[in-house]
Design a protein around this motif. Structure first.
Motif, mmCIF file in Angstrom:
data_model
loop_
_atom_site.group_PDB
_atom_site.id
_atom_site.type_symbol
_atom_site.label_atom_id
_atom_site.label_comp_id
_atom_site.label_asym_id
_atom_site.label_seq_id
_atom_site.Cartn_x
_atom_site.Cartn_y
_atom_site.Cartn_z
ATOM 1 N N LYS A 54 0.833 -1.206 0.000
ATOM 2 C CA LYS A 54 0.000 0.000 0.000
ATOM 3 C C LYS A 54 0.870 1.260 0.000
ATOM 4 C CE LYS A 54 -3.399 2.386 2.872
ATOM 5 N NZ LYS A 54 -4.096 2.363 4.162
ATOM 6 N N GLU A 55 1.923 1.266 0.820
ATOM 7 C CA GLU A 55 2.814 2.419 0.877
ATOM 8 C C GLU A 55 3.524 2.628 -0.455
ATOM 9 O OE1 GLU A 55 5.384 1.768 4.213
ATOM 10 O OE2 GLU A 55 3.780 2.106 5.667
ATOM 11 N N ASP A 56 3.961 1.537 -1.081
ATOM 12 C CA ASP A 56 4.612 1.652 -2.392
ATOM 13 C C ASP A 56 3.650 2.227 -3.424
ATOM 14 O OD1 ASP A 56 6.963 0.655 -1.372
ATOM 15 O OD2 ASP A 56 6.659 -1.394 -2.136
ATOM 16 N N ALA A 57 2.415 1.774 -3.406
ATOM 17 C CA ALA A 57 1.415 2.276 -4.356
ATOM 18 C C ALA A 57 1.150 3.761 -4.110
ATOM 19 C CB ALA A 57 0.123 1.474 -4.238
ATOM 20 N N GLN A 58 1.086 4.168 -2.857
ATOM 21 C CA GLN A 58 0.868 5.583 -2.547
ATOM 22 C C GLN A 58 2.049 6.434 -3.029
ATOM 23 O OE1 GLN A 58 0.179 5.306 1.675
ATOM 24 N NE2 GLN A 58 -2.053 5.249 1.426
ATOM 25 N N ASP A 59 3.268 5.905 -2.884
ATOM 26 C CA ASP A 59 4.448 6.626 -3.373
ATOM 27 C C ASP A 59 4.387 6.806 -4.889
ATOM 28 O OD1 ASP A 59 5.430 6.816 -0.808
ATOM 29 O OD2 ASP A 59 6.873 5.163 -1.033
ATOM 30 N N ILE A 60 3.981 5.765 -5.585
ATOM 31 C CA ILE A 60 3.894 5.832 -7.048
ATOM 32 C C ILE A 60 2.850 6.859 -7.473
ATOM 33 C CG2 ILE A 60 3.193 4.519 -9.097
ATOM 34 C CD1 ILE A 60 4.525 2.054 -7.728
ATOM 35 N N VAL A 61 1.708 6.853 -6.800
ATOM 36 C CA VAL A 61 0.652 7.814 -7.125
ATOM 37 C C VAL A 61 1.120 9.236 -6.833
ATOM 38 C CG1 VAL A 61 -1.663 8.604 -6.463
ATOM 39 C CG2 VAL A 61 -1.242 6.171 -6.851
ATOM 40 N N ALA A 62 1.781 9.440 -5.713
ATOM 41 C CA ALA A 62 2.264 10.784 -5.365
ATOM 42 C C ALA A 62 3.290 11.261 -6.379
ATOM 43 C CB ALA A 62 2.864 10.769 -3.959
ATOM 44 N N GLU A 63 4.183 10.379 -6.810
ATOM 45 C CA GLU A 63 5.180 10.757 -7.801
ATOM 46 C C GLU A 63 4.523 11.072 -9.145
ATOM 47 O OE1 GLU A 63 9.265 9.043 -9.856
ATOM 48 O OE2 GLU A 63 8.435 8.039 -8.105
ATOM 49 N N ALA A 64 3.523 10.294 -9.517
ATOM 50 C CA ALA A 64 2.811 10.558 -10.771
ATOM 51 C C ALA A 64 2.089 11.894 -10.705
ATOM 52 C CB ALA A 64 1.830 9.425 -11.062
ATOM 53 N N ASN A 65 1.473 12.202 -9.582
ATOM 54 C CA ASN A 65 0.795 13.502 -9.427
ATOM 55 C C ASN A 65 1.791 14.654 -9.487
ATOM 56 O OD1 ASN A 65 -1.792 12.459 -9.229
ATOM 57 N ND2 ASN A 65 -1.701 12.273 -6.997
ATOM 58 N N TYR A 66 2.940 14.473 -8.860
ATOM 59 C CA TYR A 66 3.972 15.512 -8.884
ATOM 60 C C TYR A 66 4.452 15.758 -10.312
ATOM 61 C CZ TYR A 66 8.454 17.806 -8.197
ATOM 62 O OH TYR A 66 9.513 18.682 -8.267
#
Length: 74
Positions: A54-66
């Protein structure tokens, strides 16, 4: 037909009595406690793995949004 039902019932009673006598032994109780302990450990390991995913997925989403907000590279 009635004889078969009585035979099956009798075998069920004997099996139940045998299980009860085995279930009262300390070795059986110790084995059950060990099995339950390993099951709880497995549950904790699975929860930790799910949290890491879950944390890895959240990191990926945050990086994509950035990257989306930053705009395309020139």
């Amino acid at each position: 037909m009635l004889d078969n039902k009585l035979l099956v019932f009798g075998l069920g009673v004997v099996a139940g009595a045998a299980f009860i006598s085995v279930a009262k032994t300390p070795a059986f109780k110790k084995a059950c406690a060990s099995l339950v302990g390993k099951g709880l450990q497995l549950k904790d390991d699975a929860a930790a793995f799910a949290e890491a995913v879950k944390e890895d997925a959240q990191d990926i989403v945050a990086e994509a949004n950035y990257n989306a907000k930053k705009g395309p590279k020139a």
